[in-house]
Design a protein around this motif. Structure first.
Motif, PDB file in Angstrom:
ATOM      1  N   ILE A 170      30.196  30.641  42.003  1.00  0.00           N
ATOM      2  CA  ILE A 170      29.133  30.471  42.987  1.00  0.00           C
ATOM      3  C   ILE A 170      29.545  29.426  44.020  1.00  0.00           C
ATOM      4  N   GLY A 171      29.667  29.843  45.262  1.00  0.00           N
ATOM      5  CA  GLY A 171      30.034  28.928  46.342  1.00  0.00           C
ATOM      6  C   GLY A 171      31.358  28.248  46.067  1.00  0.00           C
ATOM      7  N   ASP A 172      31.435  26.945  46.430  1.00  0.00           N
ATOM      8  CA  ASP A 172      32.680  26.209  46.198  1.00  0.00           C
ATOM      9  C   ASP A 172      32.764  25.666  44.775  1.00  0.00           C
ATOM     10  N   GLY A 173      31.682  25.856  43.994  1.00  0.00           N
ATOM     11  CA  GLY A 173      31.712  25.455  42.593  1.00  0.00           C
ATOM     12  C   GLY A 173      31.663  23.965  42.355  1.00  0.00           C
ATOM     13  N   HIS A 174      31.275  23.182  43.342  1.00  0.00           N
ATOM     14  CA  HIS A 174      31.307  21.732  43.211  1.00  0.00           C
ATOM     15  C   HIS A 174      29.988  21.121  42.725  1.00  0.00           C
ATOM     16  N   PHE A 175      29.084  21.934  42.238  1.00  0.00           N
ATOM     17  CA  PHE A 175      27.819  21.416  41.708  1.00  0.00           C
ATOM     18  C   PHE A 175      28.111  20.618  40.442  1.00  0.00           C
ATOM     19  N   PRO A 176      27.580  19.376  40.318  1.00  0.00           N
ATOM     20  CA  PRO A 176      27.945  18.513  39.180  1.00  0.00           C
ATOM     21  C   PRO A 176      27.059  18.745  37.951  1.00  0.00           C
ATOM     22  N   PHE A 177      27.683  18.632  36.782  1.00  0.00           N
ATOM     23  CA  PHE A 177      26.976  18.763  35.504  1.00  0.00           C
ATOM     24  C   PHE A 177      27.501  17.703  34.534  1.00  0.00           C
ATOM     25  N   ARG A 178      26.622  17.258  33.645  1.00  0.00           N
ATOM     26  CA  ARG A 178      27.024  16.311  32.599  1.00  0.00           C
ATOM     27  C   ARG A 178      26.482  16.836  31.269  1.00  0.00           C
ATOM     28  N   PRO A 179      27.126  17.860  30.702  1.00  0.00           N
ATOM     29  CA  PRO A 179      26.600  18.513  29.498  1.00  0.00           C
ATOM     30  C   PRO A 179      26.639  17.597  28.282  1.00  0.00           C
ATOM     31  N   ILE A 180      25.697  17.840  27.346  1.00  0.00           N
ATOM     32  CA  ILE A 180      25.546  17.000  26.167  1.00  0.00           C
ATOM     33  C   ILE A 180      25.636  17.837  24.892  1.00  0.00           C
ATOM     34  N   TRP A 181      26.285  17.285  23.889  1.00  0.00           N
ATOM     35  CA  TRP A 181      26.456  17.942  22.592  1.00  0.00           C
ATOM     36  C   TRP A 181      25.120  18.061  21.874  1.00  0.00           C
ATOM     37  N   VAL A 182      24.875  19.219  21.251  1.00  0.00           N
ATOM     38  CA  VAL A 182      23.613  19.463  20.571  1.00  0.00           C
ATOM     39  C   VAL A 182      23.380  18.470  19.426  1.00  0.00           C
ATOM     40  N   GLY A 183      24.444  17.985  18.821  1.00  0.00           N
ATOM     41  CA  GLY A 183      24.288  16.976  17.772  1.00  0.00           C
ATOM     42  C   GLY A 183      23.721  15.679  18.302  1.00  0.00           C
ATOM     43  N   ASP A 184      24.099  15.295  19.528  1.00  0.00           N
ATOM     44  CA  ASP A 184      23.520  14.102  20.150  1.00  0.00           C
ATOM     45  C   ASP A 184      22.065  14.327  20.536  1.00  0.00           C
ATOM     46  N   VAL A 185      21.749  15.539  20.979  1.00  0.00           N
ATOM     47  CA  VAL A 185      20.349  15.864  21.285  1.00  0.00           C
ATOM     48  C   VAL A 185      19.499  15.751  20.022  1.00  0.00           C
ATOM     49  N   ALA A 186      19.975  16.320  18.920  1.00  0.00           N
ATOM     50  CA  ALA A 186      19.247  16.242  17.656  1.00  0.00           C
ATOM     51  C   ALA A 186      19.070  14.797  17.223  1.00  0.00           C
ATOM     52  N   ALA A 187      20.113  13.983  17.370  1.00  0.00           N
ATOM     53  CA  ALA A 187      20.024  12.581  16.971  1.00  0.00           C
ATOM     54  C   ALA A 187      19.004  11.829  17.821  1.00  0.00           C
ATOM     55  N   ALA A 188      18.951  12.108  19.124  1.00  0.00           N
ATOM     56  CA  ALA A 188      17.988  11.441  19.992  1.00  0.00           C
ATOM     57  C   ALA A 188      16.556  11.797  19.602  1.00  0.00           C
ATOM     58  N   PHE A 189      16.316  13.068  19.278  1.00  0.00           N
ATOM     59  CA  PHE A 189      14.976  13.464  18.848  1.00  0.00           C
ATOM     60  C   PHE A 189      14.607  12.778  17.537  1.00  0.00           C
ATOM     61  N   GLU A 190      15.538  12.761  16.586  1.00  0.00           N
ATOM     62  CA  GLU A 190      15.250  12.142  15.294  1.00  0.00           C
ATOM     63  C   GLU A 190      15.022  10.643  15.436  1.00  0.00           C
ATOM     64  N   GLN A 191      15.826   9.977  16.243  1.00  0.00           N
ATOM     65  CA  GLN A 191      15.650   8.541  16.445  1.00  0.00           C
ATOM     66  C   GLN A 191      14.333   8.236  17.154  1.00  0.00           C
ATOM     67  N   SER A 192      13.901   9.131  18.026  1.00  0.00           N
ATOM     68  CA  SER A 192      12.629   8.932  18.739  1.00  0.00           C
ATOM     69  C   SER A 192      11.448   8.801  17.781  1.00  0.00           C
ATOM     70  N   LEU A 193      11.542   9.457  16.634  1.00  0.00           N
ATOM     71  CA  LEU A 193      10.426   9.433  15.687  1.00  0.00           C
ATOM     72  C   LEU A 193      10.152   8.041  15.149  1.00  0.00           C
ATOM     73  N   GLY A 194      11.189   7.208  15.060  1.00  0.00           N
ATOM     74  CA  GLY A 194      11.009   5.903  14.438  1.00  0.00           C
ATOM     75  C   GLY A 194      11.259   4.707  15.325  1.00  0.00           C
ATOM     76  N   LEU A 195      11.586   4.933  16.587  1.00  0.00           N
ATOM     77  CA  LEU A 195      11.902   3.825  17.484  1.00  0.00           C
ATOM     78  C   LEU A 195      10.690   3.417  18.314  1.00  0.00           C
ATOM     79  N   GLU A 196      10.274   2.180  18.167  1.00  0.00           N
ATOM     80  CA  GLU A 196       9.152   1.672  18.960  1.00  0.00           C
ATOM     81  C   GLU A 196       9.502   1.690  20.446  1.00  0.00           C
ATOM     82  N   ARG A 197      10.775   1.394  20.768  1.00  0.00           N
ATOM     83  CA  ARG A 197      11.163   1.310  22.178  1.00  0.00           C
ATOM     84  C   ARG A 197      11.224   2.678  22.857  1.00  0.00           C
ATOM     85  N   ALA A 198      11.123   3.765  22.069  1.00  0.00           N
ATOM     86  CA  ALA A 198      11.132   5.102  22.666  1.00  0.00           C
ATOM     87  C   ALA A 198       9.736   5.582  23.036  1.00  0.00           C
TER      88      ALA A 198
END
Length: 299
Positions: A170-198
């Motif tokens: 698509i076009g020049d293809g220079h659109f930026p992305f910063r993809p994230i591993w699903v394991g890190d997504v799962a960890a962020a959700f799990e940590q959110s359950l117990g973190l007061e700062r979240a």
């Protein structure tokens, strides 16, 4: 903790459910068919968009994670139902059952005025969460990669392996992305359950490295052993063609997906790192397994 995952039978939900179990939580997954593939998870039938089965699903829960999301409207599923109505009904059910903790999966780039119904309905869902009075956290992942994903293991693999003698870009293809591993997504959700700062925080979830769309295509091409050239498709042509083919059931790209690709999907990882402790695994590490896996489809 007793955790209800609403919309947890697809790609992210399957990985998250396994991770929650690993961390010692008791997991119930609510989905339209009430089925799933993770041993140890209790599956129940519920449809958040139509407000069916939620009252029973939330009983005896201590936290709710809302994952429902669609990238394409089909089969009676609409962005409004999945991203707005379902959130509203789930918040109402949580309040009625006395569940205070609510973690919502939105999307990086969700905001009003984008022209993308996906982003705009995600933003509307966010506002419902913020005004709920519950102890909420909103997480906005970038492109998520892992075994069974739809973008790297589906869309990009399909572009590279299509029978055409070239790979469309698509076009020049220079659109930026910063993809994230699903394991890190799962960890962020799990940590959110117990973190007061979240609590009361809206946080972008991104990976350790930024790529252009062209670089992602080249990376997948290399891993698949293809030597086909990339052929840039002018945006002026794409702007004409995509609206015409978008409504077709076999369309390779919808108008919403096209708008999101052109916008890119990246953010500063520093705020995420201030809250969560993540592994930040690289795309290069996971890509061979992703390209050898089948897509995980929700139910």
């Amino acid at each position: 903790m007793n955790v209800l995952v609403i919309g947890g039978s697809g790609f992210v939900g399957t990985h998250l459910s396994r991770y929650l179990l690993h961390r010692g939580h008791r997991v119930t997954v609510a989905s339209r068919r009430g089925q799933g593939a993770v041993p140890g998870v209790r599956y129940v039938a519920a449809n958040a968009g139509q407000n069916l089965g939620l009252e029973q699903a939330v009983q005896e829960q201590e936290a709710i994670i809302y994952l429902v999301g669609i990238i394409r409207e089909r089969g009676g599923q609409s962005f409004q139902q999945a991203h707005v109505d379902g959130v509203r009904h789930s918040l109402q059910a949580a309040k009625a059952a006395g569940v205070r903790r609510f973690v919502h999966m939105s999307a990086l780039g969700a905001r009003l005025g984008t022209g993308s119904r996906y982003f705009e309905t995600k933003a509307q869902g966010e506002e419902l969460v913020r005004s709920s009075g519950l102890e909420w956290t909103i997480l906005r992942p970038s492109l998520i990669f892992g075994p069974g994903d739809d973008f790297f293991g589906g869309t990009l693999r399909g572009l590279v392996q299509a029978p055409a003698p070239f790979i469309p870009q698509i076009g020049d293809g220079h659109f930026p992305f910063r993809p994230i591993w699903v394991g890190d997504v799962a960890a962020a959700f799990e940590q959110s359950l117990g973190l007061e700062r979240a609590i009361g925080v809206s946080c972008d979830l991104v990976g350790p490295k930024e790529y252009t769309f062209r670089q992602l295509l080249l990376l997948v091409r290399e891993r698949l052993g293809s030597h086909k050239p990339l052929l840039p498709i002018p945006l002026a042509l794409m702007n004409l063609v995509v609206p015409l083919i978008s409504p077709l059931p076999f369309s390779p790209i919808t108008q919403d997906q096209y708008l999101m690709l052109k916008a890119g999907n990246t953010a500063d990882p520093a705020p995420m790192r201030d809250i969560f402790r993540l592994e930040e695994r690289s795309l290069e590490t996971e890509l061979p397994e992703i390209l050898a896996s089948k897509r995980l489809v929700g139910s």
